[in-house]
Design an enzyme around this catalytic site. Structure first.
Site, PDB file in Angstrom:
ATOM      1  N   SER A  67       0.832  -1.203   0.000  1.00  0.00           N
ATOM      2  CA  SER A  67       0.000   0.000   0.000  1.00  0.00           C
ATOM      3  C   SER A  67       0.866   1.253   0.000  1.00  0.00           C
ATOM      4  CB  SER A  67      -0.937  -0.004   1.213  1.00  0.00           C
ATOM      5  OG  SER A  67      -1.642   1.206   1.310  1.00  0.00           O
ATOM      6  N   GLY A  72       2.088   5.854  -0.538  1.00  0.00           N
ATOM      7  CA  GLY A  72       2.978   6.515   0.404  1.00  0.00           C
ATOM      8  C   GLY A  72       2.499   6.322   1.834  1.00  0.00           C
ATOM      9  N   GLN A  75      -0.179   8.496   7.166  1.00  0.00           N
ATOM     10  CA  GLN A  75      -0.189   9.028   8.527  1.00  0.00           C
ATOM     11  C   GLN A  75       1.211   9.007   9.117  1.00  0.00           C
ATOM     12  OE1 GLN A  75      -3.517   8.107  11.251  1.00  0.00           O
ATOM     13  NE2 GLN A  75      -1.970   7.217  12.583  1.00  0.00           N
ATOM     14  N   GLY A  91       3.961   3.694  15.720  1.00  0.00           N
ATOM     15  CA  GLY A  91       4.027   3.555  14.267  1.00  0.00           C
ATOM     16  C   GLY A  91       5.083   2.592  13.775  1.00  0.00           C
ATOM     17  N   GLU A  92       5.434   1.602  14.606  1.00  0.00           N
ATOM     18  CA  GLU A  92       6.497   0.672  14.191  1.00  0.00           C
ATOM     19  C   GLU A  92       6.103  -0.144  12.964  1.00  0.00           C
ATOM     20  OE1 GLU A  92       9.411  -2.833  15.939  1.00  0.00           O
ATOM     21  OE2 GLU A  92       8.435  -1.462  17.330  1.00  0.00           O
ATOM     22  N   ARG A  94       4.310   0.899  10.415  1.00  0.00           N
ATOM     23  CA  ARG A  94       4.560   1.765   9.259  1.00  0.00           C
ATOM     24  C   ARG A  94       6.052   1.882   8.977  1.00  0.00           C
ATOM     25  NH1 ARG A  94       1.470   6.481  11.786  1.00  0.00           N
ATOM     26  NH2 ARG A  94       1.102   4.933  13.410  1.00  0.00           N
ATOM     27  N   GLU A 125      -1.343   3.645  21.549  1.00  0.00           N
ATOM     28  CA  GLU A 125      -1.351   3.554  20.089  1.00  0.00           C
ATOM     29  C   GLU A 125      -1.626   2.129  19.634  1.00  0.00           C
ATOM     30  OE1 GLU A 125       0.215   3.466  15.937  1.00  0.00           O
ATOM     31  OE2 GLU A 125       0.848   2.264  17.632  1.00  0.00           O
ATOM     32  N   ASN A 126      -1.006   1.174  20.311  1.00  0.00           N
ATOM     33  CA  ASN A 126      -1.219  -0.225  19.941  1.00  0.00           C
ATOM     34  C   ASN A 126      -2.624  -0.692  20.255  1.00  0.00           C
ATOM     35  OD1 ASN A 126       1.250  -1.841  18.920  1.00  0.00           O
ATOM     36  ND2 ASN A 126       2.109  -0.479  20.449  1.00  0.00           N
ATOM     37  N   ARG A 129      -5.189   1.089  17.866  1.00  0.00           N
ATOM     38  CA  ARG A 129      -5.075   0.960  16.421  1.00  0.00           C
ATOM     39  C   ARG A 129      -4.711  -0.421  15.927  1.00  0.00           C
ATOM     40  NH1 ARG A 129      -2.799   6.908  14.872  1.00  0.00           N
ATOM     41  NH2 ARG A 129      -3.917   7.951  16.532  1.00  0.00           N
TER      42      ARG A 129
END
Length: 294
Positions: A67, A72, A75, A91-92, A94, A125-126, A129
């Site tokens: 993706s 790109g 976020q 964001g690990e 990503r 975050e985990n 999300r």
């Protein structure tokens, strides 16, 4: 009908005090947050050692990477400066997917956050999300409470969960280690784990866990099986209790054994009892008979 947004309790705004909340930074329009986003070289970014999520599905990372190649990184990830590197707060996935996509840099928001803030933000975050597996979540809660001396109600308020949810999550760590491994690997659900806590005997707990996996028992059926195990345990305990003899009776048995030279068993009842005398041959029976009649 409006959709209710999943809340974070005091969450991020409480953790960052007078700093702008991360939710606000992330949800701002591109032109409003453009100056806050930096593009950081992937070579200058490192993962957080005590990240709550220990396992990342390769297939999921691969899908995200594909993706990213097309669209790109939509976020930005969250970083903080640490020594001469940037450490990932959130964001690990990503970050890993971007490396797999052979990107050179990634959009990021760099925050000035302390260790406690980073630990809490990584967990939030985990949870919000990615959905940690039940054991990863329980361990993360336990570490936060121990590392930062938090009570359950304080942790619950911070991450937007009820205290009972935190309590039930932490209780999973009281299961037998083999059952914990089943939960960690996704062979059992959190619902199964909660029900299995009703079995105190670890061996019985593991046996039922294996049966759940082998036969595909759902949570409702597991509840019934746990009831059966507990009933059997109660019956067994009552039998053991009823079979436990008074020291006076044991002493009488020993006297009869010495007198008769064979095994003797005295059984007490509410209104009557029973004496059992063993013999092993006709001659032995005659010998006992003579002792009793003289």
């Amino acid at each position: 009908m409006t959709t209710k947004k999943r809340g974070l309790g005091k969450g991020l705004s409480a953790l960052l005090a007078d700093k702008p909340s991360i939710d606000n930074l992330i949800n701002e329009k591109d032109d409003q947050r453009e100056g806050k986003i930096k593009y950081i070289s992937l070579d200058n970014i490192k993962a957080k050692k005590d990240q709550p999520r220990k396992e990342f599905e390769k297939s999921s990372i691969k899908e995200l990477s594909n993706s990213i190649k097309v669209h790109g990184v939509i976020q930005p990830i969250l970083l903080r400066k640490k020594d001469d590197m940037y450490e990932i707060i959130a964001g690990e996935r990503r970050f890993r997917a971007s490396k797999l996509a052979n990107l050179e840099e990634i959009p990021a928001i760099v925050l000035d956050a302390k260790d406690e803030e980073v630990a809490k933000l990584a967990l939030i975050e985990n949870i919000q999300r990615e959905d940690l597996n039940p054991i990863e979540e329980s361990i993360a809660y336990k570490n936060l409470m121990e590392d930062f001396n938090l009570k359950q109600d304080e942790l619950a308020e911070t991450i937007g969960k009820s205290r009972s949810y935190i309590t039930n999550s932490l209780r999973l760590l009281n299961l037998d280690q083999r059952v914990i491994d089943y939960l960690y690997n996704g062979e059992l659900t959190q619902g199964h784990g909660k029900v299995l806590l009703g079995i105190k005997d670890k061996k019985a707990q593991v046996e039922l866990a294996k049966r759940i996996i082998e036969t595909g028992l759902n949570v409702r059926s597991t509840e019934e099986e746990v009831k059966k195990v507990k009933q059997d345990k109660n019956i067994s305990t009552k039998k053991k209790t009823s079979n436990k003899k008074d020291s006076y009776i044991v002493d009488l048995e020993e006297q009869l054994i010495r007198t008769l030279g064979t095994k003797v068993n005295l059984t007490l009842g509410d209104k009557k009892g029973k004496i059992e005398i063993e013999y092993y041959s006709d001659e032995d029976l005659q010998r006992i008979f003579e002792i009793l009649t003289h």
